[in-house]
Scaffold this motif. Structure first.
Motif, PDB file in Angstrom:
ATOM      1  N   VAL A 192      -2.550   7.420   1.761  1.00 16.25           N
ATOM      2  CA  VAL A 192      -1.477   5.867   3.392  1.00 16.25           C
ATOM      3  C   VAL A 192      -2.851   4.670   2.894  1.00 16.25           C
ATOM      4  O   VAL A 192      -3.925   4.585   2.968  1.00 16.25           O
ATOM      5  CB  VAL A 192      -1.518   6.565   4.378  1.00 16.25           C
ATOM      6  CG1 VAL A 192      -1.399   5.541   5.827  1.00 16.25           C
ATOM      7  CG2 VAL A 192      -1.373   7.802   4.228  1.00 16.25           C
ATOM      8  N   PRO A 193      -2.180   3.722   2.748  1.00 19.66           N
ATOM      9  CA  PRO A 193      -2.494   2.314   2.924  1.00 19.66           C
ATOM     10  C   PRO A 193      -2.664   1.640   4.512  1.00 19.66           C
ATOM     11  O   PRO A 193      -2.399   1.909   5.395  1.00 19.66           O
ATOM     12  CB  PRO A 193      -1.747   1.026   1.923  1.00 19.66           C
ATOM     13  CG  PRO A 193      -0.878   1.646   1.093  1.00 19.66           C
ATOM     14  CD  PRO A 193      -0.534   3.436   1.993  1.00 19.66           C
ATOM     15  N   VAL A 194      -4.019   2.150   4.282  1.00 17.34           N
ATOM     16  CA  VAL A 194      -5.157   1.363   5.865  1.00 17.34           C
ATOM     17  C   VAL A 194      -4.394  -0.068   6.145  1.00 17.34           C
ATOM     18  O   VAL A 194      -5.593  -0.825   5.996  1.00 17.34           O
ATOM     19  CB  VAL A 194      -5.790   1.692   5.984  1.00 17.34           C
ATOM     20  CG1 VAL A 194      -6.735   1.340   7.766  1.00 17.34           C
ATOM     21  CG2 VAL A 194      -6.542   3.155   6.033  1.00 17.34           C
ATOM     22  N   MET A 195      -3.663  -1.138   6.221  1.00 14.42           N
ATOM     23  CA  MET A 195      -3.639  -2.196   6.688  1.00 14.42           C
ATOM     24  C   MET A 195      -3.487  -3.441   7.689  1.00 14.42           C
ATOM     25  O   MET A 195      -3.750  -4.146   6.734  1.00 14.42           O
ATOM     26  CB  MET A 195      -1.501  -1.868   6.891  1.00 14.42           C
ATOM     27  CG  MET A 195      -0.369  -1.779   6.148  1.00 14.42           C
ATOM     28  SD  MET A 195      -0.615  -2.274   4.518  1.00 14.42           S
ATOM     29  CE  MET A 195      -0.679  -3.949   4.023  1.00 14.42           C
ATOM     30  N   LYS A 196      -4.763  -2.705   8.635  1.00 13.74           N
ATOM     31  CA  LYS A 196      -5.466  -3.149   9.609  1.00 13.74           C
ATOM     32  C   LYS A 196      -6.636  -3.418   9.414  1.00 13.74           C
ATOM     33  O   LYS A 196      -7.825  -4.252   9.498  1.00 13.74           O
ATOM     34  CB  LYS A 196      -5.631  -2.649  10.684  1.00 13.74           C
ATOM     35  CG  LYS A 196      -6.518  -1.697  10.242  1.00 13.74           C
ATOM     36  CD  LYS A 196      -6.601  -0.823  11.434  1.00 13.74           C
ATOM     37  CE  LYS A 196      -7.739   0.803  12.013  1.00 13.74           C
ATOM     38  NZ  LYS A 196      -7.621   1.422  13.099  1.00 13.74           N
ATOM     39  N   CYS A 197      -6.966  -2.888   7.707  1.00 10.26           N
ATOM     40  CA  CYS A 197      -8.311  -3.459   6.947  1.00 10.26           C
ATOM     41  C   CYS A 197      -8.582  -4.083   6.173  1.00 10.26           C
ATOM     42  O   CYS A 197      -9.320  -4.535   5.598  1.00 10.26           O
ATOM     43  CB  CYS A 197      -9.336  -2.081   7.210  1.00 10.26           C
ATOM     44  SG  CYS A 197      -9.066  -0.260   8.088  1.00 10.26           S
ATOM     45  N   TRP A 198      -7.078  -4.646   5.826  1.00  4.01           N
ATOM     46  CA  TRP A 198      -6.920  -5.576   4.757  1.00  4.01           C
ATOM     47  C   TRP A 198      -7.581  -7.024   4.696  1.00  4.01           C
ATOM     48  O   TRP A 198      -7.656  -7.362   6.291  1.00  4.01           O
ATOM     49  CB  TRP A 198      -5.528  -5.949   4.351  1.00  4.01           C
ATOM     50  CG  TRP A 198      -5.458  -6.874   3.248  1.00  4.01           C
ATOM     51  CD1 TRP A 198      -5.396  -6.658   1.521  1.00  4.01           C
ATOM     52  CD2 TRP A 198      -4.654  -7.856   3.530  1.00  4.01           C
ATOM     53  NE1 TRP A 198      -4.965  -7.465   1.092  1.00  4.01           N
ATOM     54  CE2 TRP A 198      -4.547  -9.150   2.016  1.00  4.01           C
ATOM     55  CE3 TRP A 198      -4.223  -9.113   5.282  1.00  4.01           C
ATOM     56  CZ2 TRP A 198      -4.420  -9.964   2.011  1.00  4.01           C
ATOM     57  CZ3 TRP A 198      -4.645 -10.318   4.518  1.00  4.01           C
ATOM     58  CH2 TRP A 198      -3.943 -11.289   3.114  1.00  4.01           C
TER      59      TRP A 198
END
Length: 499
Positions: A192-198
């Motif tokens: 699952v991509p952790v979008m908040k850390c991008w």
């Protein structure tokens, strides 16, 4: 005995039917459309068939045909003419007209299907490896071209960061994509991509070329065998193709420079050619690069090294590639930081520069041991995964694996649905008009695809990674990870029939 003979005959006939069906089945087409280059090939293969520039040559067909009475004159008029247009415009695709982008993509896919792959697009499913942050107008126009103009059966949009992890058989890792325009960093936890850390940095292959052009303008020497002049005094313009070729052939990433100032500007040509004005540390040798005619460009060794050093410098916001990676790790949940640090994956064409990985490892350790990172990350250990293919083809390999398993049928967008609704789902869903899929069903579909996963490398280490990844998905079930999964909306899936 008669029963055994009939049974063996039936088994042989079924085997022959399965063989014929496998031969008649059309292999999907895998496309990885990058800013500078596009990789195209077929599913199940370990490397793309062709790597071509993401650009087309556009002709003013109406004007040419009005002046051409015969086919021979038409060829003569079109030869050497036309304007090279990039698929990804430098000014951004938001400002480009939709119809113009449509025409550019039509010509671009015509080149892929009928000049490179030599297949009929109507018989082949398509897997498009794309960035998570690709603009919606571009995705919708691309789908219109493939569905309406080329009549492909279905399209699967695959995130490039997740595709890179699948090619290694791991579920958790930090993807560092060093592309042409920018470098993006995204953690993926349990698939699952952790979008908040991008995070992203505006440094890539393009930045290296611009820095090389600036250094060569000040310190490059052009000679014809008798006389030597500075490049800035010769009125020679280095094109993007020449700069890219110089970067690929002679540039490399060296150790961190002990001095921060730029190369000194000297008026004496002999001082520029020599390295007496440089520090006492050993410098790389100068190289000669042939230009048009009898002109030769002499590239100083320090220019070869310092051009790629821009990838590790601090920008206006005091961020560099090592600090951006550490900031992403600090944003990850506490229980996932160690697994993310021990699964670093570097992809992209810019990462293929010699010495890039060694420099990145060294600076990560140095930065992590000082400042605020030393207090937050206690005794950090970084481990990098070596990709099975060159770094610029790692994402394409993940798309090739997806195209050869059942996930392609379950998560593809069919042509009939797009023509009816004129809607394209986001990367977190598959079909807005289908049934609702829970997290457990989504995990089960991933497990069924991973069980048939076959990586190009047959080493025992890769097999253990693949098996551990499948077991991890099986044990996790619906509660694989609470934070990222809970932020993903309910997705829908439409079952599409295979070709």
């Amino acid at each position: 005995s008669v029963y055994k003979v009939r049974r063996s005959a039936n088994a042989m006939s079924k085997a022959a039917e399965s063989v014929s069906l496998s031969r008649d089945k059309k292999i999907p087409v895998i496309l990885d459309i990058g800013t500078a280059y596009t990789k195209c090939g077929f599913a199940g293969e370990s490397s793309p068939r062709h790597i071509i520039p993401t650009e087309v040559r556009r002709y003013h067909s109406n004007k040419v045909r009005s002046n051409a009475s015969t086919l021979l004159s038409l060829v003569k008029l079109m030869r050497g003419r036309g304007k090279i247009v990039r698929v990804f415009d430098d000014d951004s695709n938001w400002q480009r007209d939709t119809q113009e982008l449509y025409d550019v993509l039509v010509d671009f896919f015509r080149q892929i299907y009928f000049r490179r792959l030599l297949v009929n697009p109507r018989d082949r499913r398509v897997v498009v490896v794309e960035s998570l942050f690709s603009s919606s107008p571009f995705r919708h126009t691309l789908a219109r071209v493939l569905f309406q103009h080329y009549n492909v059966p279905s399209i699967m949009f695959l995130p490039s960061h997740l595709s890179a992890l699948v090619s290694l058989g791991i579920a958790t890792g930090l993807i560092i994509d060093c592309g042409y325009e920018e470098t993006s960093i995204l953690p993926i936890v349990e698939g699952v991509p952790v979008m908040k850390c991008w995070q992203s940095l505006s440094c890539g292959g393009r930045a290296v070329q611009l820095e090389l052009k600036r250094l060569l303008t000040e310190h490059g020497i052009v000679t014809d065998g008798e006389t030597s002049k500075l490049l800035c005094a010769c009125k020679i313009c280095l094109s993007d193709d020449i700069l890219e070729d110089i970067v690929a052939r002679v540039c490399f990433v060296g150790k961190k420079l002990m001095f921060e100032q730029q190369l000194p500007v000297a008026d004496d040509l002999r001082l520029k050619a020599s390295t007496s004005a440089m520090p006492s540390t050993p410098t790389p040798p100068s190289v000669s690069y042939p230009l048009d005619g009898s002109l030769i460009l002499i590239i100083p060794g320090i220019v070869r090294e310092q051009a790629a050093d821009i990838l590790f410098r601090h920008d206006n916001e005091a961020k560099s590639l090592p600090t951006a990676i550490l900031n992403v790790i600090l944003k990850c949940p506490l229980d996932t930081r160690r697994s993310v640090m021990q699964n670093l994956v570097v992809v992209g064409g810019t990462a293929m520069l010699p010495g890039f990985h060694d420099r990145l490892k060294r600076e990560l350790m140095d930065v992590a041991a000082s400042g605020k990172y030393a207090e937050s990350l206690h005794a950090p250990s970084f481990k990098f995964h070596a990709t099975h293919v060159p770094a610029n083809c790692a994402c394409w390999l993940g798309g090739s694996i997806h195209g050869s398993v059942d996930v392609l049928t379950e998560r593809s967008v069919s042509r009939d649905h797009f023509l009816q609704t004129n809607q394209l789902p986001d990367w977190t869903s598959c079909d807005p008009s289908g049934r609702t899929v829970s997290t457990a069903e989504r995990s089960a579909s991933v497990i069924s695809g991973l069980r048939k996963l076959s990586l190009p490398s047959s080493t025992q280490k890769t097999r253990r990674r693949s098996s551990s990844m499948i077991a991890l998905y099986s044990k996790s079930g619906e509660s694989a990870i609470s934070n990222p999964v809970s932020s993903i909306p309910e997705t829908t899936v439409k079952q599409t029939s295979p070709n």
